[in-house]
Design a protein around this motif. Structure first.
Motif, mmCIF file in Angstrom:
data_model
loop_
_atom_site.group_PDB
_atom_site.id
_atom_site.type_symbol
_atom_site.label_atom_id
_atom_site.label_comp_id
_atom_site.label_asym_id
_atom_site.label_seq_id
_atom_site.Cartn_x
_atom_site.Cartn_y
_atom_site.Cartn_z
ATOM 1 N N ARG A 222 40.658 48.854 44.870
ATOM 2 C CA ARG A 222 42.316 48.408 44.982
ATOM 3 C C ARG A 222 43.030 49.051 44.212
ATOM 4 N NH1 ARG A 222 41.258 43.507 43.660
ATOM 5 N NH2 ARG A 222 42.066 43.645 41.508
ATOM 6 N N ILE A 223 44.174 49.737 44.644
ATOM 7 C CA ILE A 223 44.788 50.785 43.900
ATOM 8 C C ILE A 223 46.266 50.000 43.592
ATOM 9 C CG2 ILE A 223 45.682 53.104 43.473
ATOM 10 C CD1 ILE A 223 43.670 53.385 46.323
ATOM 11 N N HIS A 224 46.712 49.967 42.522
ATOM 12 C CA HIS A 224 48.165 49.233 42.302
ATOM 13 C C HIS A 224 48.987 50.219 41.623
ATOM 14 C CE1 HIS A 224 46.419 45.182 42.051
ATOM 15 N NE2 HIS A 224 45.182 45.821 41.706
ATOM 16 N N PHE A 225 50.218 50.140 42.015
ATOM 17 C CA PHE A 225 51.316 50.850 41.709
ATOM 18 C C PHE A 225 52.583 50.232 41.036
ATOM 19 C CE2 PHE A 225 48.988 52.635 45.181
ATOM 20 C CZ PHE A 225 48.784 54.102 44.884
ATOM 21 N N SER A 226 53.059 50.977 40.018
ATOM 22 C CA SER A 226 54.325 50.167 39.523
ATOM 23 C C SER A 226 55.570 50.192 40.265
ATOM 24 C CB SER A 226 54.753 51.019 38.318
ATOM 25 O OG SER A 226 55.219 52.256 38.519
ATOM 26 N N LYS A 227 56.801 49.737 40.008
ATOM 27 C CA LYS A 227 58.084 49.707 40.876
ATOM 28 C C LYS A 227 58.412 51.244 40.908
ATOM 29 C CE LYS A 227 60.965 48.248 37.062
ATOM 30 N NZ LYS A 227 61.531 49.567 36.757
ATOM 31 N N ASP A 228 58.134 52.103 40.097
ATOM 32 C CA ASP A 228 58.522 53.241 40.194
ATOM 33 C C ASP A 228 57.493 54.445 41.028
ATOM 34 O OD1 ASP A 228 60.746 52.777 38.248
ATOM 35 O OD2 ASP A 228 59.256 53.033 36.566
ATOM 36 N N GLN A 229 56.673 53.710 41.472
ATOM 37 C CA GLN A 229 55.719 54.436 42.627
ATOM 38 C C GLN A 229 54.632 55.270 41.760
ATOM 39 O OE1 GLN A 229 57.905 56.381 45.450
ATOM 40 N NE2 GLN A 229 59.034 54.460 46.032
ATOM 41 N N ILE A 230 54.297 54.787 40.519
ATOM 42 C CA ILE A 230 53.382 55.397 39.763
ATOM 43 C C ILE A 230 51.805 54.644 39.680
ATOM 44 C CG2 ILE A 230 52.679 56.614 37.626
ATOM 45 C CD1 ILE A 230 54.694 58.143 39.279
ATOM 46 N N VAL A 231 50.692 55.103 40.062
ATOM 47 C CA VAL A 231 49.462 54.226 39.707
ATOM 48 C C VAL A 231 49.398 53.822 38.588
ATOM 49 C CG1 VAL A 231 48.229 56.354 39.314
ATOM 50 C CG2 VAL A 231 47.116 54.534 40.340
ATOM 51 N N THR A 232 49.165 52.425 38.551
ATOM 52 C CA THR A 232 48.760 51.827 37.352
ATOM 53 C C THR A 232 47.581 51.351 36.823
ATOM 54 O OG1 THR A 232 49.432 49.772 38.371
ATOM 55 C CG2 THR A 232 51.138 50.997 37.049
ATOM 56 N N GLY A 233 46.609 51.180 38.016
ATOM 57 C CA GLY A 233 45.197 50.727 37.952
ATOM 58 C C GLY A 233 44.559 50.864 39.102
ATOM 59 N N ILE A 234 43.064 50.926 38.988
ATOM 60 C CA ILE A 234 42.499 50.918 40.172
ATOM 61 C C ILE A 234 40.931 50.192 39.863
ATOM 62 C CG2 ILE A 234 40.646 52.360 41.511
ATOM 63 C CD1 ILE A 234 42.525 54.980 40.738
ATOM 64 N N HIS A 235 40.800 49.350 40.720
ATOM 65 C CA HIS A 235 39.728 48.179 40.434
ATOM 66 C C HIS A 235 38.611 48.586 41.587
ATOM 67 C CE1 HIS A 235 37.842 44.427 39.892
ATOM 68 N NE2 HIS A 235 37.427 44.428 41.108
ATOM 69 N N ASP A 236 37.573 48.797 41.078
ATOM 70 C CA ASP A 236 36.271 49.224 41.622
ATOM 71 C C ASP A 236 35.537 48.330 42.007
ATOM 72 O OD1 ASP A 236 33.582 50.158 42.145
ATOM 73 O OD2 ASP A 236 33.861 51.859 40.873
ATOM 74 N N TYR A 237 35.466 47.920 43.113
ATOM 75 C CA TYR A 237 34.876 46.497 43.773
ATOM 76 C C TYR A 237 33.459 46.512 43.188
ATOM 77 C CZ TYR A 237 38.849 44.818 46.346
ATOM 78 O OH TYR A 237 40.127 44.299 46.654
ATOM 79 N N ALA A 238 32.650 47.773 43.378
ATOM 80 C CA ALA A 238 31.117 47.866 43.275
ATOM 81 C C ALA A 238 30.861 47.342 41.654
ATOM 82 C CB ALA A 238 30.641 49.017 43.752
ATOM 83 N N LEU A 239 31.882 47.826 40.785
ATOM 84 C CA LEU A 239 31.488 47.868 39.432
ATOM 85 C C LEU A 239 32.157 46.549 38.885
ATOM 86 C CD1 LEU A 239 32.227 51.366 38.116
ATOM 87 C CD2 LEU A 239 29.869 50.132 38.742
ATOM 88 N N ASN A 240 33.179 45.904 39.732
ATOM 89 C CA ASN A 240 34.087 44.725 39.326
ATOM 90 C C ASN A 240 34.611 44.983 38.190
ATOM 91 O OD1 ASN A 240 35.221 42.311 39.654
ATOM 92 N ND2 ASN A 240 33.344 41.394 38.563
ATOM 93 N N LYS A 241 35.307 46.103 37.975
ATOM 94 C CA LYS A 241 36.088 46.633 37.005
ATOM 95 C C LYS A 241 37.398 47.328 37.141
ATOM 96 C CE LYS A 241 35.230 49.773 33.056
ATOM 97 N NZ LYS A 241 34.423 50.811 32.264
ATOM 98 N N THR A 242 38.396 47.189 36.560
ATOM 99 C CA THR A 242 39.739 47.711 36.824
ATOM 100 C C THR A 242 39.956 48.629 35.783
ATOM 101 O OG1 THR A 242 40.527 45.693 37.729
ATOM 102 C CG2 THR A 242 42.209 47.380 36.764
ATOM 103 N N MET A 243 40.137 49.833 35.981
ATOM 104 C CA MET A 243 40.573 51.030 35.271
ATOM 105 C C MET A 243 41.956 51.502 35.211
ATOM 106 S SD MET A 243 36.974 53.126 35.965
ATOM 107 C CE MET A 243 36.941 52.322 37.492
ATOM 108 N N LYS A 244 42.507 51.732 34.064
ATOM 109 C CA LYS A 244 43.985 52.223 34.008
ATOM 110 C C LYS A 244 43.989 53.776 33.567
ATOM 111 C CE LYS A 244 45.187 47.548 32.789
ATOM 112 N NZ LYS A 244 46.087 46.668 32.056
#
Length: 268
Positions: A222-244
């Protein structure tokens, strides 16, 4: 016995690669870890061939279609002469017990195979000479590509892009706002409390239940982006971990995301 011979050939070939390219000790170790004769043989022979080809690359003018009938032959020489259907030679390749492919023996790009080409093709498909063996080797650097002349501007042509490198966070984000990822992008109106600092835009690709081959990373992110359209975090479902950005494993998380996107986009 065959495995011992292959191991000796691999070590000798890597030694030749090291001598010809002055590769680092790290690259030498990665090549030996790969332990695949076809990979090592290709690395030893192909990069310089591709570099030479890129010096005088083929263009569309090199494609000749007037001598290729692809199953139809004109009877007569006048404008209104009829066409007759003729047989076309095709080659059947059994890639694995569950997958095969048929290719034409001649088309606009490939002429009829010579005896030497047929011989080489048969040798490359021989599982005794080149057994199908998966080996996973990890590296966080493109040093190995530069060492064996497979980097951009070497065997790979120089990119015509000057502001899109597929590596920076900005370039990564553009794939999801101005590329194929835009079809999956949604804006969240009611953000969960744990995600409020990750921005309003998200791409969810929950493929973590798919089975992958041993040694390969599982899908699902799951990939997250700011209102400025820049990636802010990626959640790895298999590891159940969010990386920034800046976290250990951030570049690998972006690779995971791109792999998920290309796979999911193609499947849809």
């Amino acid at each position: 016995m065959a495995d011992c011979i292959r191991d000796i050939v691999i070590k000798r070939t890597v030694q030749k690669i090291k001598k010809d390219n002055d590769i680092s000790t790290k690259t030498e170790g990665l090549l030996l870890q790969a332990c695949d004769l076809l990979t090592i043989t290709t690395v030893a022979s192909k990069p310089q061939q591709l570099i030479d080809m890129n010096k005088d690359p083929l263009t569309d003018t090199d494609i000749e279609t007037h001598d290729v009938d692809l199953g139809w032959r004109k009877i007569g020489r006048t404008y209104g002469s009829p066409w007759m259907k003729v047989s076309v030679k095709d080659y059947h390749h059994q890639i694995s017990p569950h997958f095969s492919a048929d290719i034409l023996g001649e088309d606009d790009l490939f002429t009829k195979y010579t005896f030497f080409e047929k011989f080489i093709g048969a040798a490359l498909r021989n599982t005794l000479l080149f057994p199908m063996k998966d080996t996973v080797v990890y590296t966080d650097s493109d040093e190995i590509l530069r060492d064996v002349k497979l980097g951009e501007g070497q065997a790979q042509p120089k990119s015509y892009n000057t502001n899109f490198d597929m590596q920076s966070d900005e370039s990564f984000s553009r794939i999801f706002f101005y590329g194929m990822g835009a079809t999956l992008l949604v804006a969240q109106d009611n953000l969960e409390a744990t995600r409020t600092n990750l921005g309003p835009f998200v791409v969810d690709i929950p493929l973590q239940d798919l089975t992958v081959r041993p040694g390969f990373r599982k899908y699902g992110c799951r990939i997250h982006f700011s209102k400025d359209q820049i990636v802010t975090g990626i959640h790895d479902y298999a590891l159940n971990k969010t990386m920034k950005p800046g976290d250990d494993g951030w570049d690998q998380a972006k690779w995971l995301s791109k792999g998920n996107l290309f796979f999911f986009f193609s499947a849809r």
